[in-house]
Design an enzyme around this catalytic site. Structure first.
Site, PDB file in Angstrom:
ATOM      1  N   ASP A   1      -3.043   8.591  -0.915  1.00  0.00           N
ATOM      2  CA  ASP A   1      -3.348   7.618   0.267  1.00  0.00           C
ATOM      3  C   ASP A   1      -4.896   6.926   0.098  1.00  0.00           C
ATOM      4  O   ASP A   1      -4.838   5.983  -0.153  1.00  0.00           O
ATOM      5  CB  ASP A   1      -3.018   7.762   1.632  1.00  0.00           C
ATOM      6  CG  ASP A   1      -3.626   6.984   2.554  1.00  0.00           C
ATOM      7  OD1 ASP A   1      -3.326   5.615   2.638  1.00  0.00           O
ATOM      8  OD2 ASP A   1      -4.213   7.408   3.749  1.00  0.00           O
TER       9      ASP A   1
ATOM     10  N   GLU B   1       1.201   5.642  13.047  1.00  0.00           N
ATOM     11  CA  GLU B   1       0.074   5.283  13.389  1.00  0.00           C
ATOM     12  C   GLU B   1       0.144   4.014  13.681  1.00  0.00           C
ATOM     13  O   GLU B   1      -0.528   3.276  14.618  1.00  0.00           O
ATOM     14  CB  GLU B   1      -1.017   5.696  12.109  1.00  0.00           C
ATOM     15  CG  GLU B   1      -2.458   5.244  12.742  1.00  0.00           C
ATOM     16  CD  GLU B   1      -3.353   6.071  13.680  1.00  0.00           C
ATOM     17  OE1 GLU B   1      -2.507   6.981  14.277  1.00  0.00           O
ATOM     18  OE2 GLU B   1      -4.615   5.795  14.121  1.00  0.00           O
ATOM     19  N   ASP B   2       0.593   3.238  12.746  1.00  0.00           N
ATOM     20  CA  ASP B   2       0.598   1.609  12.790  1.00  0.00           C
ATOM     21  C   ASP B   2       1.940   0.864  13.041  1.00  0.00           C
ATOM     22  O   ASP B   2       1.663  -0.408  13.416  1.00  0.00           O
ATOM     23  CB  ASP B   2       0.038   0.807  11.323  1.00  0.00           C
ATOM     24  CG  ASP B   2      -1.334   1.553  10.898  1.00  0.00           C
ATOM     25  OD1 ASP B   2      -2.043   1.808  11.728  1.00  0.00           O
ATOM     26  OD2 ASP B   2      -1.508   1.516   9.707  1.00  0.00           O
TER      27      ASP B   2
ATOM     28  N   ASP C   1     -24.038  14.854 -24.758  1.00  0.00           N
ATOM     29  CA  ASP C   1     -22.633  15.136 -24.404  1.00  0.00           C
ATOM     30  C   ASP C   1     -22.040  14.258 -23.472  1.00  0.00           C
ATOM     31  O   ASP C   1     -21.595  14.549 -22.367  1.00  0.00           O
ATOM     32  CB  ASP C   1     -22.395  16.662 -24.216  1.00  0.00           C
ATOM     33  CG  ASP C   1     -23.434  17.255 -23.237  1.00  0.00           C
ATOM     34  OD1 ASP C   1     -23.066  18.476 -22.549  1.00  0.00           O
ATOM     35  OD2 ASP C   1     -24.377  16.491 -22.707  1.00  0.00           O
TER      36      ASP C   1
ATOM     37  N   HIS D   1       4.047   6.956   5.342  1.00  0.00           N
ATOM     38  CA  HIS D   1       2.951   7.452   6.241  1.00  0.00           C
ATOM     39  C   HIS D   1       2.086   6.736   7.091  1.00  0.00           C
ATOM     40  O   HIS D   1       1.336   7.401   8.099  1.00  0.00           O
ATOM     41  CB  HIS D   1       1.786   8.220   5.002  1.00  0.00           C
ATOM     42  CG  HIS D   1       0.845   7.061   4.372  1.00  0.00           C
ATOM     43  ND1 HIS D   1       1.269   6.146   3.192  1.00  0.00           N
ATOM     44  CD2 HIS D   1      -0.306   6.582   4.624  1.00  0.00           C
ATOM     45  CE1 HIS D   1       0.509   5.647   3.085  1.00  0.00           C
ATOM     46  NE2 HIS D   1      -0.521   5.511   3.925  1.00  0.00           N
TER      47      HIS D   1
ATOM     48  N   HIS E   1       0.666  -1.053   0.118  1.00  0.00           N
ATOM     49  CA  HIS E   1       0.116   0.032   0.115  1.00  0.00           C
ATOM     50  C   HIS E   1       0.934   1.261  -0.087  1.00  0.00           C
ATOM     51  O   HIS E   1       0.580   2.174  -0.795  1.00  0.00           O
ATOM     52  CB  HIS E   1      -0.788  -0.109   1.091  1.00  0.00           C
ATOM     53  CG  HIS E   1      -1.435   1.313   1.622  1.00  0.00           C
ATOM     54  ND1 HIS E   1      -2.271   1.991   0.869  1.00  0.00           N
ATOM     55  CD2 HIS E   1      -1.302   2.034   2.720  1.00  0.00           C
ATOM     56  CE1 HIS E   1      -2.870   3.168   1.257  1.00  0.00           C
ATOM     57  NE2 HIS E   1      -2.204   3.139   2.442  1.00  0.00           N
TER      58      HIS E   1
HETATM   59 MN    MN Z   1      -2.443   4.418   4.592  1.00  0.00          MN
END
Ligand code: MN
Length: 744
Positions: A153, A90-91, A273, A86, A62
C-alpha cells in the site's frame, strides 16, 4: 527513474487495470482462484464508488495497483484479496462482518490489521522511539502478511506522491524512511526497501537526489560500456573454470549512493562504485569457487571482503561480498550467492510464498539470530506444506511485550498484561505514587485494565493522593513497578508495616506452634537481623510488613535458630515457648469473658464502658476505673483524669485492664486539629480522610482567634496504629500546626 514530474491528468481505467492483474495471476502459474479475486475487486469497486484519488482516477485503481505489487512480492491469495479490500473498513460503509461473510475471517482479519496500522498516529521522534514504533507495528500486525500488505500500500502511495501537497509529501516520506523502509529491511525485502528509500529521498532532499541522478545520467554511456565489458570478462573467467553462473549488473540505488556521499563526506567523482555486480550460482561451494576466480582475475581491495553465507544477517540475508579493482583501475563491488539466497535477498519473508527455498542449514548455525521466529518457521516449513506454513506465519516476536503511547506520543514498551499502574511507574515513581486514576483512549478505566497495543494512556495524579494500595502489588505486572511500590511502603508506612509484620509473623508462628515470645531471646533473632542488615525486632516486623522477607521464611529461620542454640539457650528458648503456650491458654480462657474487647483483671462479666474524656482504642495503654453502679470505665493511661486522680482517695478504684487479642468491634474516638486558617483547609482535611477510607462521624470547624482554626473530628477506627497513621497524614497538611487526641 525520475518520477517527480507530475504527469498530466489521465484518469486510469480500473477495469483495464484489473484485467491486467487477472492476466498476471494466470501467468504466474500459481493456483489462484481468480473468481474470488474478481469478487473482491467488484466489492472494492462498489464500496469506493464515487471516491477519487488526487490524480483524478477512481479510488479503486489504488487498490488494484497495490494488489499488483502484492502479487509481485509473491504474496498468497488471501493477501491479494485483502489488498484489494484494504481501505474498505477505514474509508467506506462496509464492515469487518461484510468481509467475513464474503471472503472468510482470514481476509477480514488481514483488512482489520491493515486498518489498525493506518490509524496509528505517526510523529517524528528520536531513534529509540522509532525502533519502539516499528516494534509496535509488528506487534499490532499479529500476522506478518498485514505488514506486507501495508508495505505494498505504502509503495503505491509513494509512487503516486507527486499529486499530494508538499506538506503531505514530506510527512509521508519521513514516515516511509523511518518506519516502512526499515520494516522492509527487517523482513529482508531488499527490493521494496530500495524503492521506498529512493522515493522518500526525492521528497526529503530533492536537490541531493537530483544531483546524483543527473550525475549518473551524464556518466551513463561510460558506465554502461564499463559494466558490459566487465560482465563479459567475469563470465568468460567463470566459464574457463567450469562454474555455471548468471552475472547481473546494476547501478546502485540512489539512497545508498547518497548516504555514502554524506556519511563518508566524499563527492560524487570519488564514488567509483556506482555500479555493482552479482554472480548467481547453483551451490554454496560454487560461491567460494567463484570468489577464488574473481580474486585471481582482479586485485581485491583489502578489508572489503564480507562473508554473509557463513554468518547470515539477522534478516536472513546471505551472500559473499567483495570489492575488486578492474583493469581500468576502477573499483567495483561483487555479490556472490545462490539462487535461493537471491530470492531471499530480493523478497525476504515473502519469498517463501513465491519460491521454494531449499537449504537453510547455514541459517541454523547462527545462535544469536534475532530472527529466531523466522528460523523456527523455516524449520516448520520443511516438515509441512506451504499451506500450513502460511498459517504459522504469525508475528510472535513481541508476544511478551505491549506497546502503548503516552499523551505526548512517546511509545512505551511494557510487559504483556501490563496495567496503568505499570505505565505510571515506568514514567516516574512520583507519577505512580500520586496516581488517582487512568484514562485510556479518552475513557476512564480501572487500574487493573490490561493495556492493548496502540492504547493512548494518560495518568491522573493529585498532590494529596494517599499513595499506592497493597492491592497494586498484585495488579502490577512489571517487576520494576512492584519494586517501586514496595519501596514506597517501606519508606512511608513504617508504623503500619511494623503492625502488619507483627501480625503476619504471629499468625505464621501459631501455624508452627511457636510464640512471639521467642523474639525476647536475643540469641534467636540476632543472626536473622544481621543477615538482613536490620537493627531491631521492630525493623524485622517492618521488613515483613512491606514484603522484604515473607513471614514464612522469617518464621522458619527463627525456628531453626532456636533449635540450633546451645543447650542452655535452647532450654531457655524451649522453656519460654512452653511458658508462652501456657500463657496463651490462660489468656484464651479469660478472653471468653471479654466484654467489648476488654479483660478486667479478677472480674468476669462486669459492665464495661469507654470513657468519653479520652476515648481509648485497641492498642492504647489502658486502665479501668470502678464507677458507682455503672461497672468499669476504661481510660487511657495518658488521660488527664487518670493522671490527676490515680493517687489519693480514689487510688483503690483504679484497676488493671487489658485488650483482648481478637477484637472485631470498631471504636469511636476524637481528635482536634489546630491550624492556621486558610481557604480550602477543611476541604483538604476531608479529602485526606476520604482517601484513607476513614469513617468520619462528625467534623466541625471554628475560628478561635482571627487566623487560627480548630477542627474537631470524630471517627471510627480499628486500632491505635490506624489512628496514629491517620493523624500523621493530617499533620502533614499545609497549615496544620498540631493534632491532639481528646483527653491527652
Ligand atoms: Mn491504501
Amino acid at each position: 527513474m525520475d518520477t517527480t514530474d507530475v504527469k498530466p491528468y489521465i484518469p486510469l481505467d480500473p477495469d483495464a487495470m484489473f484485467s491486467e492483474l487477472e492476466a498476471r495471476l494466470e501467468a504466474s502459474g500459481r493456483n489462484f482462484d481468480i473468481g474470488r479475486v474478481r469478487a473482491a475487486y467488484e466489492m472494492a469497486k462498489r464500496a469506493h464508488e464515487g471516491q477519487k484519488r488526487k490524480d483524478g482516477s477512481p479510488y479503486v485503481t489504488h487498490c488494484v495497483a497495490a494488489a499488483q505489487i502484492a502479487l509481485d512480492m509473491g504474496l498468497d491469495e488471501d493477501s491479494i484479496v485483502a489488498t484489494l479490500l484494504h481501505d474498505i473498513i477505514e474509508d467506506t460503509e462496509l464492515t469487518h462482518e461484510d468481509i467475513t461473510r464474503e471472503f472468510g475471517s482470514t481476509v477480514a482479519e488481514l483488512v482489520e490489521g491493515v486498518t489498525k496500522l493506518t490509524r496509528v498516529q505517526y510523529t517524528s521522534k528520536e531513534d529509540e522511539q522509532m525502533e519502539n514504533m516499528r516494534k509496535m507495528l509488528l506487534a499490532m500486525a499479529k500476522d506478518i502478511r498485514v505488514i506486507l500488505i501495508k508495505i505494498a500500500d505504502r509503495l503505491h502511495n509513494m509512487r503516486t506522491m507527486a499529486y499530494q501537497s508538499k506538506e503531505k509529501q514530506r510527512l509521508k516520506s519521513l514516515e516511509t524512511m523511518e518506519i516502512y523502509a526499515p520494516l522492509a529491511h527487517r523482513l529482508g525485502m531488499q527490493r521494496a526497501k530500495w524503492e521506498l528509500e529512493d522515493l522518500a529521498l526525492q521528497y526529503l532532499d530533492p536537490e541531493g537526489y537530483h544531483e546524483i541522478t543527473n550525475d549518473i545520467e551524464s556518466k551513463l554511456p561510460q558506465l554502461e560500456e564499463f559494466m558490459e565489458a566487465t560482465k563479459e570478462k567475469i563470465e568468460s573467467g567463470m566459464r574457463s573454470e567450469h562454474i555455471t553462473c548468471t552475472v547481473q549488473h546494476r547501478i546502485k540505488h540512489i539512497y545508498s549512493i547518497y548516504r555514502k556521499m554524506y556519511s563518508q563526506k566524499v563527492d560524487l567523482s570519488g564514488v567509483f562504485d556506482l555500479c555493482a555486480f552479482r554472480v548467481i550460482v547453483d551451490s554454496i561451494p560454487d560461491c567460494y569457487n567463484a570468489l577464488g576466480v574473481l580474486h585471481y582475475m582482479f586485485k581485491p581491495v583489502p578489508g572489503r571482503f564480507k562473508d554473509y553465507i557463513s554468518t547470515p544477517k539477522p534478516n536472513m540475508y546471505q551472500s559473499v561480498h567483495t570489492t575488486v579493482i578492474g583493469s581500468e583501475g576502477i573499483p567495483f563491488e561483487v555479490q556472490i550467492r545462490t539462487w535461493d539466497m537471491h530470492y531471499t535477498a530480493e523478497y525476504g519473508v515473502a519469498a517463501h510464498w513465491k519460491y521454494k527455498i531449499g537449504d537453510t542449514s547455514a541459517l541454523k548455525a547462527g545462535d544469536e539470530d534475532k530472527f529466531a521466529w523466522i528460523r523456527r518457521l523455516l524449520e516448520t516449513q520443511q516438515e509441512s506444506d506451504a499451506g500450513d506454513f502460511i498459517h504459522d506465519l504469525k508475528v510472535d516476536m513481541f508476544a511478551d511485550e505491549v506497546f502503548v503511547f503516552s499523551p505526548k506520543g512517546d511509545v512505551i514498551n511494557l510487559p504483556n498484561g501490563a496495567t496503568p499502574i505499570d505505565f505510571a511507574y515506568s514514567i516516574h515513581s512520583d507519577i505512580g505514587n500520586h496516581m488517582i486514576g487512568a484514562v485510556v483512549n479518552s475513557r476512564i478505566v480501572n487500574l487493573n485494565y490490561v493495556l492493548q497495543n496502540g492504547d493512548i494512556v494518560e495518568i491522573r495524579t493529585s498532590k494529596s493522593a494517599p499513595g499506592p494500595n497493597r492491592d497494586w502489588l498484585n495488579i502490577a505486572k512489571s517487576g520494576s513497578a512492584r519494586t517501586k511500590i514496595k519501596q514506597w511502603f517501606k519508606r512511608e508506612r513504617r508504623d503500619e508495616n511494623v503492625m502488619r509484620g507483627r501480625e503476619m509473623l504471629e499468625s505464621e508462628f501459631k501455624h508452627n506452634g511457636l510464640s512471639l515470645d521467642l523474639l525476647e531471646n536475643e540469641a534467636v533473632y540476632t543472626p536473622l537481623l544481621n543477615k538482613l542488615s536490620l537493627q531491631t525486632v521492630d525493623d524485622l516486623y517492618a521488613c515483613i510488613g512491606y514484603g522484604g522477607i515473607t513471614a514464612t521464611r522469617a518464621a522458619h529461620r527463627l525456628r531453626d535458630e532456636a533449635m540450633h542454640l546451645g543447650t542452655s539457650d535452647r532450654k531457655t528458648a524451649i522453656d519460654k515457648m512452653n511458658e508462652a503456650a501456657e500463657r496463651r491458654e490462660q489468656q484464651a480462657k479469660r478472653e471468653q469473658h471479654a466484654i467489648n474487647g476488654i479483660l478486667v483483671e479478677g472480674i468476669d462479666n462486669c459492665l464495661v464502658k469507654f470513657s468519653r474524656c479520652c476515648m481509648p482504642v485497641p492498642g492504647d495503654p489502658i486502665v479501668g476505673f470502678i464507677t458507682r453502679g455503672q461497672g468499669v470505665s476504661i481510660h487511657r493511661k495518658d488521660c488527664r483524669n487518670y493522671l490527676n486522680q490515680s493517687a489519693g482517695d480514689n487510688e483503690a478504684r483504679w484497676i488493671k485492664v487489658s485488650w483482648a487479642s481478637q477484637i472485631s468491634n470498631v471504636y469511636v474516638t476524637t481528635f482536634t486539629i489546630a491550624a492556621r486558617d486558610r481557604s480550602g483547609l477543611v476541604l483538604d482535611i476531608a479529602t485526606v480522610l476520604n482517601t484513607l477510607n476513614a469513617k468520619v462521624r462528625t467534623l466541625s470547624a471554628r475560628t478561635t482567634v482571627p487566623g487560627e482554626a480548630l477542627v474537631v473530628v470524630t471517627l471510627e477506627v480499628k486500632n491505635a496504629s490506624d489512628l496514629k497513621y491517620i493523624i500523621s497524614r493530617i499533620a502533614s497538611i499545609p497549615g496544620v500546626t498540631n493534632v491532639t487526641r481528646a483527653g491527652g
